[in-house]
Design a protein around this motif. Structure first.
Motif, PDB file in Angstrom:
ATOM      1  N   LEU A 167     -97.162  -3.021 -27.724  1.00  0.00           N
ATOM      2  CA  LEU A 167     -95.749  -3.242 -28.040  1.00  0.00           C
ATOM      3  C   LEU A 167     -94.848  -3.267 -26.814  1.00  0.00           C
ATOM      4  CD1 LEU A 167     -95.528  -1.022 -31.242  1.00  0.00           C
ATOM      5  CD2 LEU A 167     -95.463  -3.530 -31.135  1.00  0.00           C
ATOM      6  N   GLY A 168     -95.231  -2.571 -25.763  1.00  0.00           N
ATOM      7  CA  GLY A 168     -94.419  -2.582 -24.547  1.00  0.00           C
ATOM      8  C   GLY A 168     -94.183  -1.195 -23.995  1.00  0.00           C
ATOM      9  N   SER A 169     -93.624  -1.149 -22.811  1.00  0.00           N
ATOM     10  CA  SER A 169     -93.566   0.096 -22.050  1.00  0.00           C
ATOM     11  C   SER A 169     -92.643   1.168 -22.615  1.00  0.00           C
ATOM     12  CB  SER A 169     -93.147  -0.209 -20.609  1.00  0.00           C
ATOM     13  OG  SER A 169     -91.854  -0.783 -20.594  1.00  0.00           O
ATOM     14  N   ASN A 170     -91.669   0.827 -23.451  1.00  0.00           N
ATOM     15  CA  ASN A 170     -90.774   1.889 -23.915  1.00  0.00           C
ATOM     16  C   ASN A 170     -91.214   2.515 -25.238  1.00  0.00           C
ATOM     17  OD1 ASN A 170     -89.961  -0.171 -25.677  1.00  0.00           O
ATOM     18  ND2 ASN A 170     -87.845   0.509 -25.685  1.00  0.00           N
ATOM     19  N   TRP A 171     -92.366   2.114 -25.775  1.00  0.00           N
ATOM     20  CA  TRP A 171     -92.867   2.697 -27.027  1.00  0.00           C
ATOM     21  C   TRP A 171     -93.606   3.995 -26.742  1.00  0.00           C
ATOM     22  CZ3 TRP A 171     -92.012   0.800 -31.930  1.00  0.00           C
ATOM     23  CH2 TRP A 171     -91.290  -0.396 -31.968  1.00  0.00           C
ATOM     24  N   ILE A 172     -93.402   4.989 -27.639  1.00  0.00           N
ATOM     25  CA  ILE A 172     -94.007   6.309 -27.443  1.00  0.00           C
ATOM     26  C   ILE A 172     -94.651   6.810 -28.732  1.00  0.00           C
ATOM     27  CG2 ILE A 172     -92.435   6.990 -25.589  1.00  0.00           C
ATOM     28  CD1 ILE A 172     -90.858   8.588 -27.780  1.00  0.00           C
ATOM     29  N   LYS A 173     -95.658   7.657 -28.549  1.00  0.00           N
ATOM     30  CA  LYS A 173     -96.237   8.353 -29.698  1.00  0.00           C
ATOM     31  C   LYS A 173     -95.219   9.372 -30.193  1.00  0.00           C
ATOM     32  CE  LYS A 173     -99.770   9.703 -27.388  1.00  0.00           C
ATOM     33  NZ  LYS A 173    -101.026  10.280 -26.899  1.00  0.00           N
ATOM     34  N   ASP A 174     -95.110   9.484 -31.510  1.00  0.00           N
ATOM     35  CA  ASP A 174     -94.098  10.354 -32.096  1.00  0.00           C
ATOM     36  C   ASP A 174     -94.714  11.102 -33.277  1.00  0.00           C
ATOM     37  OD1 ASP A 174     -91.937  11.492 -33.437  1.00  0.00           O
ATOM     38  OD2 ASP A 174     -90.679   9.708 -33.264  1.00  0.00           O
ATOM     39  N   PRO A 175     -94.837  12.427 -33.184  1.00  0.00           N
ATOM     40  CA  PRO A 175     -95.430  13.202 -34.274  1.00  0.00           C
ATOM     41  C   PRO A 175     -94.432  13.641 -35.350  1.00  0.00           C
ATOM     42  CG  PRO A 175     -95.032  14.640 -32.427  1.00  0.00           C
ATOM     43  CD  PRO A 175     -94.612  13.257 -31.986  1.00  0.00           C
ATOM     44  N   SER A 176     -93.194  13.127 -35.315  1.00  0.00           N
ATOM     45  CA  SER A 176     -92.148  13.655 -36.184  1.00  0.00           C
ATOM     46  C   SER A 176     -91.932  12.863 -37.481  1.00  0.00           C
ATOM     47  CB  SER A 176     -90.822  13.748 -35.420  1.00  0.00           C
ATOM     48  OG  SER A 176     -90.324  12.450 -35.132  1.00  0.00           O
ATOM     49  N   GLY A 177     -92.894  12.060 -37.877  1.00  0.00           N
ATOM     50  CA  GLY A 177     -92.739  11.318 -39.130  1.00  0.00           C
ATOM     51  C   GLY A 177     -92.740  12.255 -40.335  1.00  0.00           C
ATOM     52  N   LEU A 178     -92.088  11.833 -41.404  1.00  0.00           N
ATOM     53  CA  LEU A 178     -92.026  12.647 -42.614  1.00  0.00           C
ATOM     54  C   LEU A 178     -92.783  12.008 -43.777  1.00  0.00           C
ATOM     55  CD1 LEU A 178     -88.286  13.720 -42.470  1.00  0.00           C
ATOM     56  CD2 LEU A 178     -90.300  15.056 -41.825  1.00  0.00           C
ATOM     57  N   PHE A 179     -92.378  10.797 -44.153  1.00  0.00           N
ATOM     58  CA  PHE A 179     -92.991  10.155 -45.321  1.00  0.00           C
ATOM     59  C   PHE A 179     -92.666   8.676 -45.318  1.00  0.00           C
ATOM     60  CE2 PHE A 179     -92.798   8.446 -49.598  1.00  0.00           C
ATOM     61  CZ  PHE A 179     -94.042   8.822 -50.097  1.00  0.00           C
ATOM     62  N   THR A 180     -93.658   7.874 -45.615  1.00  0.00           N
ATOM     63  CA  THR A 180     -93.460   6.451 -45.898  1.00  0.00           C
ATOM     64  C   THR A 180     -94.663   5.955 -46.667  1.00  0.00           C
ATOM     65  OG1 THR A 180     -92.642   4.357 -45.028  1.00  0.00           O
ATOM     66  CG2 THR A 180     -94.397   5.447 -43.774  1.00  0.00           C
TER      67      THR A 180
END
Length: 182
Positions: A167-180
């Motif tokens: 996706l590109g250099s400013n994308w990061i892993k994020d563990p803070s998801g809740l629900f989808t």
């Protein structure tokens, strides 16, 4: 214009939104719950977005652009939200379908009230889903998160790192998801 629709689950404005933006997709299919899906090519990836929003009443709202890439809702409209959750995801999927990118594209109903549409889809179409290896839900508040957890781990760091790199250099892993719906 998509963000001007207030789309509480099951509302007339959600239905009008679906009629305008989703039912017009050539060869789109509808399941018995009201979810829509289309398969393009054979890549083993599912892309999802949901048709409802957290608005407390149906209808329309004012939105305006600030510069080239910031949209705001009319703040005098109490009890409202922008509706980018998940209007932005729907917009992205529509562009991917238009470009004929390979994958299964799903527009789920009733995500905001418990993921009812995606739950129905998984329970009723297991054979359709058996060959897929990845699900990417285009449902996120920010603009650079690859969610790795939704209360529990939902993808490996290897997959997340690979997706961030694509996706590109400013994308990061994020563990803070809740629900989808994924």
């Amino acid at each position: 214009n998509m963000h001007s629709y207030r789309r509480p689950s099951g509302s007339i404005s959600e239905q009008k939104f679906i009629e305008r933006y989703i039912e017009t997709i050539p060869n789109i299919k509808k399941d018995s719950f009201g979810n829509y899906f289309i398969r393009i090519g054979t890549d083993p990836v599912i892309f999802t977005a949901h048709t409802d929003t957290v608005h407390d009443k149906p209808g329309f709202q004012g939105v305006k652009m600030i510069g080239d890439n910031l949209m705001l809702r009319d703040t005098s409209d109490k009890g409202s939200c922008l509706g980018a959750d998940c209007g932005a995801g729907i917009f992205l999927i529509l562009k991917m379908v238009e470009a004929k990118k390979s994958g299964l594209y799903c527009f789920f109903r009733a995500e905001e009230i418990g993921g009812l549409g995606s739950d129905h889809f998984v329970k009723n179409y297991p054979l359709l889903l058996k060959d897929y290896k990845f699900v990417i839900s285009l449902d996120r508040k920010g603009t650079n998160s690859v969610i790795t957890h939704q209360g529990y781990r939902t993808c490996s760091d290897i997959f997340a790192d690979s997706l961030c790199q694509e996706l590109g250099s400013n994308w990061i892993k994020d563990p803070s998801g809740l629900f989808t719906d994924s």
